[in-house]
Design a protein around this motif. Structure first.
Motif, PDB file in Angstrom:
ATOM      1  N   LEU A  75      -4.525   0.276  10.237  1.00 30.33           N
ATOM      2  CA  LEU A  75      -4.731  -0.370  11.536  1.00 30.33           C
ATOM      3  C   LEU A  75      -6.194  -0.322  11.952  1.00 30.33           C
ATOM      4  O   LEU A  75      -6.729  -1.291  12.492  1.00 30.33           O
ATOM      5  N   ASP A  76      -6.852   0.789  11.680  1.00 34.90           N
ATOM      6  CA  ASP A  76      -8.270   0.941  12.035  1.00 34.90           C
ATOM      7  C   ASP A  76      -9.137  -0.043  11.253  1.00 34.90           C
ATOM      8  O   ASP A  76      -9.981  -0.738  11.825  1.00 34.90           O
ATOM      9  N   VAL A  77      -8.930  -0.128   9.945  1.00 36.73           N
ATOM     10  CA  VAL A  77      -9.709  -1.045   9.096  1.00 36.73           C
ATOM     11  C   VAL A  77      -9.502  -2.487   9.549  1.00 36.73           C
ATOM     12  O   VAL A  77     -10.470  -3.250   9.689  1.00 36.73           O
ATOM     13  N   LEU A  78      -8.252  -2.862   9.790  1.00 36.86           N
ATOM     14  CA  LEU A  78      -7.960  -4.243  10.176  1.00 36.86           C
ATOM     15  C   LEU A  78      -8.500  -4.558  11.573  1.00 36.86           C
ATOM     16  O   LEU A  78      -9.075  -5.630  11.781  1.00 36.86           O
ATOM     17  N   GLU A  79      -8.347  -3.640  12.497  1.00 34.49           N
ATOM     18  CA  GLU A  79      -8.831  -3.855  13.863  1.00 34.49           C
ATOM     19  C   GLU A  79     -10.351  -4.023  13.906  1.00 34.49           C
ATOM     20  O   GLU A  79     -10.867  -4.880  14.613  1.00 34.49           O
ATOM     21  N   LYS A  80     -11.036  -3.216  13.124  1.00 33.27           N
ATOM     22  CA  LYS A  80     -12.508  -3.281  13.108  1.00 33.27           C
ATOM     23  C   LYS A  80     -13.032  -4.352  12.161  1.00 33.27           C
ATOM     24  O   LYS A  80     -14.242  -4.541  12.059  1.00 33.27           O
ATOM     25  N   GLN A  81     -12.125  -5.008  11.455  1.00 32.93           N
ATOM     26  CA  GLN A  81     -12.470  -6.034  10.478  1.00 32.93           C
ATOM     27  C   GLN A  81     -13.486  -5.510   9.456  1.00 32.93           C
ATOM     28  O   GLN A  81     -14.460  -6.179   9.114  1.00 32.93           O
ATOM     29  N   LEU A  82     -13.228  -4.299   8.986  1.00 32.84           N
ATOM     30  CA  LEU A  82     -14.099  -3.699   7.980  1.00 32.84           C
ATOM     31  C   LEU A  82     -13.892  -4.386   6.642  1.00 32.84           C
ATOM     32  O   LEU A  82     -12.801  -4.864   6.333  1.00 32.84           O
ATOM     33  N   ASP A  83     -14.919  -4.414   5.840  1.00 33.23           N
ATOM     34  CA  ASP A  83     -14.906  -5.149   4.582  1.00 33.23           C
ATOM     35  C   ASP A  83     -14.350  -4.288   3.445  1.00 33.23           C
ATOM     36  O   ASP A  83     -15.088  -3.844   2.565  1.00 33.23           O
ATOM     37  N   TYR A  84     -13.027  -4.027   3.496  1.00 30.90           N
ATOM     38  CA  TYR A  84     -12.349  -3.275   2.448  1.00 30.90           C
ATOM     39  C   TYR A  84     -11.154  -4.080   1.972  1.00 30.90           C
ATOM     40  O   TYR A  84     -10.450  -4.704   2.763  1.00 30.90           O
ATOM     41  N   LYS A  85     -10.920  -4.010   0.672  1.00 30.12           N
ATOM     42  CA  LYS A  85      -9.679  -4.520   0.103  1.00 30.12           C
ATOM     43  C   LYS A  85      -8.737  -3.319   0.050  1.00 30.12           C
ATOM     44  O   LYS A  85      -9.116  -2.249  -0.436  1.00 30.12           O
ATOM     45  N   MET A  86      -7.510  -3.484   0.583  1.00 26.85           N
ATOM     46  CA  MET A  86      -6.566  -2.371   0.637  1.00 26.85           C
ATOM     47  C   MET A  86      -5.256  -2.733  -0.053  1.00 26.85           C
ATOM     48  O   MET A  86      -4.737  -3.833   0.145  1.00 26.85           O
ATOM     49  N   THR A  87      -4.737  -1.795  -0.839  1.00 23.56           N
ATOM     50  CA  THR A  87      -3.391  -1.910  -1.394  1.00 23.56           C
ATOM     51  C   THR A  87      -2.637  -0.663  -0.984  1.00 23.56           C
ATOM     52  O   THR A  87      -3.077   0.454  -1.256  1.00 23.56           O
ATOM     53  N   PHE A  88      -1.509  -0.865  -0.312  1.00 18.75           N
ATOM     54  CA  PHE A  88      -0.692   0.240   0.168  1.00 18.75           C
ATOM     55  C   PHE A  88       0.633   0.267  -0.579  1.00 18.75           C
ATOM     56  O   PHE A  88       1.425  -0.664  -0.507  1.00 18.75           O
ATOM     57  N   PHE A  89       0.860   1.350  -1.318  1.00 15.11           N
ATOM     58  CA  PHE A  89       2.097   1.586  -2.051  1.00 15.11           C
ATOM     59  C   PHE A  89       2.957   2.544  -1.232  1.00 15.11           C
ATOM     60  O   PHE A  89       2.516   3.646  -0.915  1.00 15.11           O
ATOM     61  N   PHE A  90       4.176   2.116  -0.899  1.00 19.73           N
ATOM     62  CA  PHE A  90       5.085   2.928  -0.101  1.00 19.73           C
ATOM     63  C   PHE A  90       6.341   3.160  -0.917  1.00 19.73           C
ATOM     64  O   PHE A  90       7.103   2.227  -1.183  1.00 19.73           O
ATOM     65  N   VAL A 117       2.915  -2.935  -1.065  1.00 19.24           N
ATOM     66  CA  VAL A 117       3.801  -2.849  -2.222  1.00 19.24           C
ATOM     67  C   VAL A 117       4.813  -1.721  -2.012  1.00 19.24           C
ATOM     68  O   VAL A 117       4.550  -0.569  -2.372  1.00 19.24           O
ATOM     69  N   PRO A 118       5.971  -2.037  -1.423  1.00 18.17           N
ATOM     70  CA  PRO A 118       7.018  -1.019  -1.329  1.00 18.17           C
ATOM     71  C   PRO A 118       7.764  -0.938  -2.661  1.00 18.17           C
ATOM     72  O   PRO A 118       7.849  -1.932  -3.397  1.00 18.17           O
ATOM     73  N   ALA A 119       8.294   0.245  -2.968  1.00 19.13           N
ATOM     74  CA  ALA A 119       9.002   0.420  -4.235  1.00 19.13           C
ATOM     75  C   ALA A 119      10.145   1.412  -4.063  1.00 19.13           C
ATOM     76  O   ALA A 119      10.034   2.366  -3.284  1.00 19.13           O
ATOM     77  N   LEU A 120      11.196   1.190  -4.802  1.00 21.51           N
ATOM     78  CA  LEU A 120      12.338   2.105  -4.805  1.00 21.51           C
ATOM     79  C   LEU A 120      12.543   2.658  -6.207  1.00 21.51           C
ATOM     80  O   LEU A 120      12.476   1.922  -7.189  1.00 21.51           O
ATOM     81  N   SER A 121      12.820   3.961  -6.275  1.00 23.36           N
ATOM     82  CA  SER A 121      13.032   4.575  -7.579  1.00 23.36           C
ATOM     83  C   SER A 121      14.495   4.515  -8.023  1.00 23.36           C
ATOM     84  O   SER A 121      14.773   4.427  -9.218  1.00 23.36           O
ATOM     85  N   LYS A 122      15.435   4.556  -7.083  1.00 20.18           N
ATOM     86  CA  LYS A 122      16.862   4.497  -7.436  1.00 20.18           C
ATOM     87  C   LYS A 122      17.627   3.742  -6.350  1.00 20.18           C
ATOM     88  O   LYS A 122      18.413   4.325  -5.607  1.00 20.18           O
ATOM     89  N   PRO A 123      17.416   2.435  -6.253  1.00 20.59           N
ATOM     90  CA  PRO A 123      18.115   1.684  -5.214  1.00 20.59           C
ATOM     91  C   PRO A 123      19.623   1.691  -5.433  1.00 20.59           C
ATOM     92  O   PRO A 123      20.097   1.715  -6.568  1.00 20.59           O
TER      93      PRO A 123
END
Length: 183
Positions: A75-90, A117-123
Protein backbone atom coordinates in the motif's frame (compact mmCIF):
# COMPACT_ATOMS: atom_id res chain seq x y z
CA UNK A 1 3.14 -8.31 19.06
CA UNK A 2 1.25 -7.78 15.82
CA UNK A 3 2.30 -6.33 12.49
CA UNK A 4 0.53 -3.28 11.13
CA UNK A 5 -1.41 -3.99 7.94
CA UNK A 6 -2.46 -0.42 7.11
CA UNK A 7 -0.41 2.02 5.05
CA UNK A 8 2.11 4.08 7.05
CA UNK A 9 0.31 7.25 5.94
CA UNK A 10 -2.89 6.21 7.74
CA UNK A 11 -3.16 8.37 10.87
CA UNK A 12 -6.77 7.71 11.94
CA UNK A 13 -6.65 3.95 12.54
CA UNK A 14 -4.40 0.91 12.54
CA UNK A 15 -5.29 -2.27 10.64
CA UNK A 16 -4.14 -5.50 12.27
CA UNK A 17 -4.54 -9.06 11.07
CA UNK A 18 -4.94 -11.27 14.12
CA UNK A 19 -5.11 -15.04 13.66
CA UNK A 20 -7.00 -16.93 16.35
CA UNK A 21 -4.49 -19.10 18.21
CA UNK A 22 -6.21 -21.75 20.35
CA UNK A 23 -5.81 -20.77 24.02
CA UNK A 24 -3.88 -17.66 23.04
CA UNK A 25 -4.65 -14.99 25.64
CA UNK A 26 -4.67 -11.96 23.36
CA UNK A 27 -5.98 -13.60 20.20
CA UNK A 28 -8.85 -15.21 22.08
CA UNK A 29 -9.73 -11.83 23.60
CA UNK A 30 -9.60 -10.10 20.19
CA UNK A 31 -11.79 -12.74 18.53
CA UNK A 32 -14.32 -13.31 21.32
CA UNK A 33 -14.54 -10.25 23.58
CA UNK A 34 -13.32 -7.16 21.71
CA UNK A 35 -16.16 -5.23 20.10
CA UNK A 36 -16.36 -2.43 17.54
CA UNK A 37 -15.60 0.93 19.19
CA UNK A 38 -13.92 -0.66 22.24
CA UNK A 39 -10.84 1.28 23.17
CA UNK A 40 -7.48 -0.45 23.37
CA UNK A 41 -4.05 0.89 24.20
CA UNK A 42 -1.40 0.24 21.58
CA UNK A 43 2.31 0.95 21.67
CA UNK A 44 4.86 0.71 18.91
CA UNK A 45 5.75 0.02 16.24
CA UNK A 46 8.91 -1.67 17.43
CA UNK A 47 9.82 -3.93 14.52
CA UNK A 48 12.48 -3.89 11.89
CA UNK A 49 10.33 -5.03 8.97
CA UNK A 50 10.05 -2.12 6.56
CA UNK A 51 10.85 -1.25 2.94
CA UNK A 52 14.58 -0.86 2.32
CA UNK A 53 14.08 -0.14 -1.37
CA UNK A 54 17.64 -0.52 -2.61
CA UNK A 55 16.62 -2.61 -5.64
CA UNK A 56 13.96 -1.91 -8.27
CA UNK A 57 12.18 -5.25 -8.01
CA UNK A 58 10.54 -6.51 -4.81
CA UNK A 59 9.70 -10.16 -4.24
CA UNK A 60 7.21 -10.53 -1.39
CA UNK A 61 6.16 -13.83 0.15
CA UNK A 62 3.63 -14.38 2.94
CA UNK A 63 1.64 -17.10 4.57
CA UNK A 64 -1.28 -16.69 6.96
CA UNK A 65 -1.29 -13.49 8.98
CA UNK A 66 2.11 -12.69 7.46
CA UNK A 67 0.01 -10.74 4.98
CA UNK A 68 -0.11 -7.80 7.43
CA UNK A 69 3.32 -6.18 7.00
CA UNK A 70 3.49 -7.14 3.32
CA UNK A 71 0.14 -5.41 2.73
CA UNK A 72 1.44 -2.29 4.49
CA UNK A 73 4.53 -2.16 2.26
CA UNK A 74 2.48 -2.75 -0.91
CA UNK A 75 0.00 0.00 0.00
CA UNK A 76 2.85 2.39 0.81
CA UNK A 77 4.67 1.77 -2.50
CA UNK A 78 1.47 2.16 -4.52
CA UNK A 79 0.26 5.23 -2.63
CA UNK A 80 3.59 7.01 -3.06
CA UNK A 81 3.84 5.82 -6.67
CA UNK A 82 7.36 4.58 -6.03
CA UNK A 83 9.19 3.09 -8.99
CA UNK A 84 9.27 -0.58 -7.93
CA UNK A 85 8.08 -3.70 -9.67
CA UNK A 86 6.42 -5.94 -7.05
CA UNK A 87 5.41 -9.60 -7.07
CA UNK A 88 3.50 -10.83 -4.05
CA UNK A 89 3.24 -14.58 -3.44
CA UNK A 90 0.56 -15.54 -0.90
CA UNK A 91 0.60 -19.20 0.07
CA UNK A 92 -1.89 -21.37 1.91
CA UNK A 93 -2.95 -24.99 2.18
CA UNK A 94 -6.61 -24.65 1.16
CA UNK A 95 -8.78 -21.82 -0.15
CA UNK A 96 -10.32 -21.21 3.29
CA UNK A 97 -6.82 -20.22 4.47
CA UNK A 98 -6.60 -17.36 1.95
CA UNK A 99 -8.17 -13.97 2.59
CA UNK A 100 -8.04 -10.39 1.20
CA UNK A 101 -7.94 -11.91 -2.28
CA UNK A 102 -10.35 -9.41 -3.77
CA UNK A 103 -8.30 -6.45 -2.52
CA UNK A 104 -5.04 -7.90 -3.87
CA UNK A 105 -6.60 -8.76 -7.25
CA UNK A 106 -7.99 -5.21 -7.49
CA UNK A 107 -4.59 -3.70 -6.70
CA UNK A 108 -2.97 -5.89 -9.36
CA UNK A 109 -5.60 -4.85 -11.89
CA UNK A 110 -5.14 -1.12 -11.15
CA UNK A 111 -1.33 -1.07 -10.94
CA UNK A 112 0.83 -2.54 -13.70
CA UNK A 113 3.86 -2.65 -11.38
CA UNK A 114 2.10 -5.06 -8.96
CA UNK A 115 1.57 -8.77 -9.61
CA UNK A 116 -0.35 -10.99 -7.17
CA UNK A 117 0.23 -14.74 -7.13
CA UNK A 118 -1.83 -16.72 -4.61
CA UNK A 119 -1.09 -20.44 -4.37
CA UNK A 120 -2.50 -23.48 -2.63
CA UNK A 121 -0.46 -26.50 -1.63
CA UNK A 122 -3.36 -28.94 -1.02
CA UNK A 123 -6.66 -27.52 -2.26
CA UNK A 124 -9.86 -29.34 -1.39
CA UNK A 125 -11.97 -30.53 -4.33
CA UNK A 126 -14.66 -28.09 -3.16
CA UNK A 127 -12.16 -25.20 -3.51
CA UNK A 128 -12.52 -25.35 -7.32
CA UNK A 129 -9.07 -23.72 -7.37
CA UNK A 130 -7.75 -22.65 -10.76
CA UNK A 131 -4.74 -20.70 -9.48
CA UNK A 132 -1.18 -21.76 -8.78
CA UNK A 133 -0.58 -25.12 -7.11
CA UNK A 134 2.26 -26.33 -4.92
CA UNK A 135 4.24 -25.21 -1.94
CA UNK A 136 4.90 -21.48 -2.10
CA UNK A 137 8.60 -22.23 -2.62
CA UNK A 138 7.78 -24.22 -5.75
CA UNK A 139 5.64 -21.40 -7.08
CA UNK A 140 8.33 -18.78 -6.35
CA UNK A 141 10.88 -21.00 -8.05
CA UNK A 142 8.70 -21.14 -11.20
CA UNK A 143 8.01 -17.39 -11.34
CA UNK A 144 11.36 -15.84 -10.36
CA UNK A 145 14.01 -16.54 -13.01
CA UNK A 146 16.95 -15.01 -11.12
CA UNK A 147 17.85 -12.66 -8.28
CA UNK A 148 19.33 -9.88 -10.39
CA UNK A 149 18.14 -6.45 -9.18
CA UNK A 150 15.78 -7.91 -6.58
CA UNK A 151 15.27 -7.76 -2.86
CA UNK A 152 12.84 -9.94 -0.94
CA UNK A 153 10.43 -9.50 1.96
CA UNK A 154 9.07 -12.60 3.70
CA UNK A 155 6.63 -12.98 6.57
CA UNK A 156 5.20 -16.17 8.00
CA UNK A 157 6.10 -19.35 9.83
CA UNK A 158 9.74 -20.26 10.47
CA UNK A 159 9.44 -23.33 8.22
CA UNK A 160 8.11 -21.30 5.30
CA UNK A 161 10.70 -18.57 5.78
CA UNK A 162 13.60 -21.03 5.94
CA UNK A 163 12.44 -22.85 2.80
CA UNK A 164 12.02 -19.53 0.94
CA UNK A 165 15.47 -18.35 2.04
CA UNK A 166 16.96 -21.41 0.34
CA UNK A 167 15.01 -20.87 -2.90
CA UNK A 168 15.79 -17.16 -3.06
CA UNK A 169 19.46 -17.83 -2.31
CA UNK A 170 19.57 -20.36 -5.15
CA UNK A 171 18.11 -17.67 -7.42
CA UNK A 172 21.00 -15.39 -6.53
CA UNK A 173 19.40 -12.97 -4.07
CA UNK A 174 22.09 -12.39 -1.43
CA UNK A 175 21.17 -12.73 2.28
CA UNK A 176 21.65 -8.99 2.87
CA UNK A 177 18.82 -8.31 0.40
CA UNK A 178 16.34 -10.69 2.02
CA UNK A 179 14.31 -9.30 4.93
CA UNK A 180 11.97 -11.44 6.99
CA UNK A 181 9.79 -11.69 10.04
CA UNK A 182 9.34 -15.21 11.44
CA UNK A 183 6.49 -15.88 13.84
Amino acid sequence: AYSIASAPSEKKYVDLIVRLVPQGICTTYVHTALKVNDQVKVSGPFGEFYLRGKEKELVMIAGGSGLAPIRSIILDVLEKQLDYKMTFFFGAVTKKDLYNLEEMYELAEKHENFRFVPALSKPEPSDAWTGELGLITEVVNRFIPDGEGKEAYLCGSPGMINACLAVLGNKGIPPEKIFFDKF
